[in-house]
Design a protein around this motif. Structure first.
Motif, PDB file in Angstrom:
ATOM      1  N   GLY A 116       0.820  -1.218   0.000  1.00 17.16           N
ATOM      2  CA  GLY A 116       0.000   0.000   0.000  1.00 17.16           C
ATOM      3  C   GLY A 116       0.850   1.262   0.000  1.00 17.16           C
ATOM      4  N   LYS A 117       1.925   1.229   0.757  1.00 18.12           N
ATOM      5  CA  LYS A 117       2.825   2.393   0.814  1.00 18.12           C
ATOM      6  C   LYS A 117       3.467   2.647  -0.555  1.00 18.12           C
ATOM      7  N   ALA A 118       3.905   1.575  -1.202  1.00 18.66           N
ATOM      8  CA  ALA A 118       4.543   1.717  -2.519  1.00 18.66           C
ATOM      9  C   ALA A 118       3.534   2.202  -3.562  1.00 18.66           C
ATOM     10  N   VAL A 119       2.302   1.688  -3.485  1.00 19.86           N
ATOM     11  CA  VAL A 119       1.273   2.111  -4.450  1.00 19.86           C
ATOM     12  C   VAL A 119       0.921   3.581  -4.217  1.00 19.86           C
ATOM     13  N   ARG A 120       0.814   3.996  -2.943  1.00 18.21           N
ATOM     14  CA  ARG A 120       0.477   5.392  -2.654  1.00 18.21           C
ATOM     15  C   ARG A 120       1.574   6.324  -3.199  1.00 18.21           C
ATOM     16  N   ALA A 121       2.823   5.909  -3.071  1.00 21.07           N
ATOM     17  CA  ALA A 121       3.920   6.708  -3.635  1.00 21.07           C
ATOM     18  C   ALA A 121       3.771   6.771  -5.162  1.00 21.07           C
ATOM     19  N   GLY A 122       3.282   5.686  -5.755  1.00 21.80           N
ATOM     20  CA  GLY A 122       3.082   5.638  -7.200  1.00 21.80           C
ATOM     21  C   GLY A 122       2.021   6.618  -7.687  1.00 21.80           C
ATOM     22  N   ILE A 123       1.065   6.958  -6.832  1.00 13.98           N
ATOM     23  CA  ILE A 123       0.025   7.931  -7.216  1.00 13.98           C
ATOM     24  C   ILE A 123       0.699   9.262  -7.562  1.00 13.98           C
ATOM     25  N   ASP A 124       1.503   9.767  -6.623  1.00 16.13           N
ATOM     26  CA  ASP A 124       2.166  11.060  -6.851  1.00 16.13           C
ATOM     27  C   ASP A 124       3.205  10.957  -7.973  1.00 16.13           C
ATOM     28  N   ASP A 125       3.964   9.861  -7.972  1.00 12.43           N
ATOM     29  CA  ASP A 125       5.043   9.735  -8.962  1.00 12.43           C
ATOM     30  C   ASP A 125       4.493   9.736 -10.396  1.00 12.43           C
ATOM     31  N   THR A 126       3.411   8.996 -10.623  1.00  5.78           N
ATOM     32  CA  THR A 126       2.873   8.930 -11.990  1.00  5.78           C
ATOM     33  C   THR A 126       2.112  10.208 -12.340  1.00  5.78           C
ATOM     34  N   ASP A 127       1.520  10.857 -11.335  1.00  2.00           N
ATOM     35  CA  ASP A 127       0.855  12.147 -11.563  1.00  2.00           C
ATOM     36  C   ASP A 127       1.900  13.179 -11.993  1.00  2.00           C
ATOM     37  N   GLU A 128       3.015  13.191 -11.269  1.00  2.00           N
ATOM     38  CA  GLU A 128       4.076  14.152 -11.604  1.00  2.00           C
ATOM     39  C   GLU A 128       4.696  13.869 -12.976  1.00  2.00           C
ATOM     40  N   LEU A 129       4.686  12.600 -13.368  1.00  2.00           N
ATOM     41  CA  LEU A 129       5.205  12.260 -14.697  1.00  2.00           C
ATOM     42  C   LEU A 129       4.236  12.653 -15.811  1.00  2.00           C
ATOM     43  N   GLY A 130       2.987  12.946 -15.437  1.00  2.00           N
ATOM     44  CA  GLY A 130       2.018  13.413 -16.432  1.00  2.00           C
ATOM     45  C   GLY A 130       1.008  12.372 -16.869  1.00  2.00           C
ATOM     46  N   ASP A 131       0.860  11.298 -16.076  1.00  2.06           N
ATOM     47  CA  ASP A 131      -0.114  10.265 -16.429  1.00  2.06           C
ATOM     48  C   ASP A 131      -1.168  10.147 -15.322  1.00  2.06           C
ATOM     49  N   LYS A 132      -2.190  10.970 -15.431  1.00  3.42           N
ATOM     50  CA  LYS A 132      -3.224  11.007 -14.394  1.00  3.42           C
ATOM     51  C   LYS A 132      -4.055   9.728 -14.356  1.00  3.42           C
ATOM     52  N   ASP A 133      -4.130   9.017 -15.458  1.00  3.98           N
ATOM     53  CA  ASP A 133      -4.928   7.779 -15.479  1.00  3.98           C
ATOM     54  C   ASP A 133      -4.256   6.674 -14.675  1.00  3.98           C
ATOM     55  N   THR A 134      -2.928   6.577 -14.794  1.00  2.00           N
ATOM     56  CA  THR A 134      -2.229   5.599 -13.956  1.00  2.00           C
ATOM     57  C   THR A 134      -2.295   6.034 -12.494  1.00  2.00           C
ATOM     58  N   ALA A 135      -2.194   7.338 -12.238  1.00  6.21           N
ATOM     59  CA  ALA A 135      -2.345   7.838 -10.863  1.00  6.21           C
ATOM     60  C   ALA A 135      -3.722   7.457 -10.322  1.00  6.21           C
ATOM     61  N   ASP A 136      -4.724   7.543 -11.174  1.00  6.82           N
ATOM     62  CA  ASP A 136      -6.091   7.182 -10.769  1.00  6.82           C
ATOM     63  C   ASP A 136      -6.200   5.677 -10.514  1.00  6.82           C
ATOM     64  N   LEU A 137      -5.556   4.886 -11.374  1.00  8.12           N
ATOM     65  CA  LEU A 137      -5.536   3.429 -11.166  1.00  8.12           C
ATOM     66  C   LEU A 137      -4.908   3.103  -9.816  1.00  8.12           C
ATOM     67  N   PHE A 138      -3.761   3.712  -9.550  1.00  5.97           N
ATOM     68  CA  PHE A 138      -3.092   3.479  -8.263  1.00  5.97           C
ATOM     69  C   PHE A 138      -3.952   3.972  -7.093  1.00  5.97           C
ATOM     70  N   THR A 139      -4.689   5.056  -7.309  1.00  6.50           N
ATOM     71  CA  THR A 139      -5.551   5.572  -6.235  1.00  6.50           C
ATOM     72  C   THR A 139      -6.629   4.550  -5.872  1.00  6.50           C
TER      73      THR A 139
END
Ligand SMILES: [Fe+2]
Length: 160
Positions: A116-139
């Motif tokens: 869960g911690k790694a996935v939550r970090a992935g939300i911000d990381d993929t959002d910052e990279l410019g992929d809001k859909d992957t951020a949403d998937l991780f959310t």
């Protein structure tokens, strides 16, 4: 990377796919660990825990599929074999000798929390990279993990 008409640059897709493949490995590892608990748990709460662990394992298996298919949607290659997952997973090995429900709940909740911690970090990381859909998937995945962490921890929780 494969060519695609998706409106995300190859650079963005490439960077996001690396993160997705890392979490794919964790998820495959975690799903097998939960099955390990499902098969081997013993004690007075056997049937409740046996069934709970199977339900959570099915949830994680759905997450495996969603992560892998996001990778291929982005033109990447989902690296989802058990052998690759075993090498790449950031989760600790699951102890094979434990039997009691309490021990399985302790170790599984630890592993779900780590994923869960790694996935939550992935939300911000993929959002910052410019992929809001992957951020949403991780959310969505993160929200489910929080819920099932509660299902596991509720057996063990005391007030602080
Ligand atoms: Fe089963």
């Amino acid at each position: 990377m494969y060519k695609t008409k998706i409106d995300l640059s190859e650079k963005v897709r490439r960077n996001v796919v690396v993160i997705l493949n890392d979490r794919l490995a964790d998820a495959i590892d975690l799903q097998s660990q939960i099955k390990q608990a499902h098969w081997n748990v013993k004690g007075p709460h056997f049937i409740a825990l046996h069934e709970l662990f199977d339900k959570i394992s099915a949830v994680i298996l759905d997450q495996v599929d969603e992560i892998a298919e996001r990778i291929t949607s982005l033109g990447g290659t989902a690296e989802g074999t058990v052998a690759v997952a075993a090498k790449r997973s950031k989760l600790k090995n699951y102890p094979l000798s434990i039997t009691s429900g309490k021990d399985h709940l302790f170790y599984l909740s630890t592993q779900v929390a780590a994923f869960g911690k790694a996935v939550r970090a992935g939300i911000d990381d993929t959002d910052e990279l410019g992929d809001k859909d992957t951020a949403d998937l991780f959310t969505g995945i993160s929200r489910d993990l929080d819920k099932y962490l509660w299902f596991l921890e509720a057996h063990l929780q005391d007030k602080v």
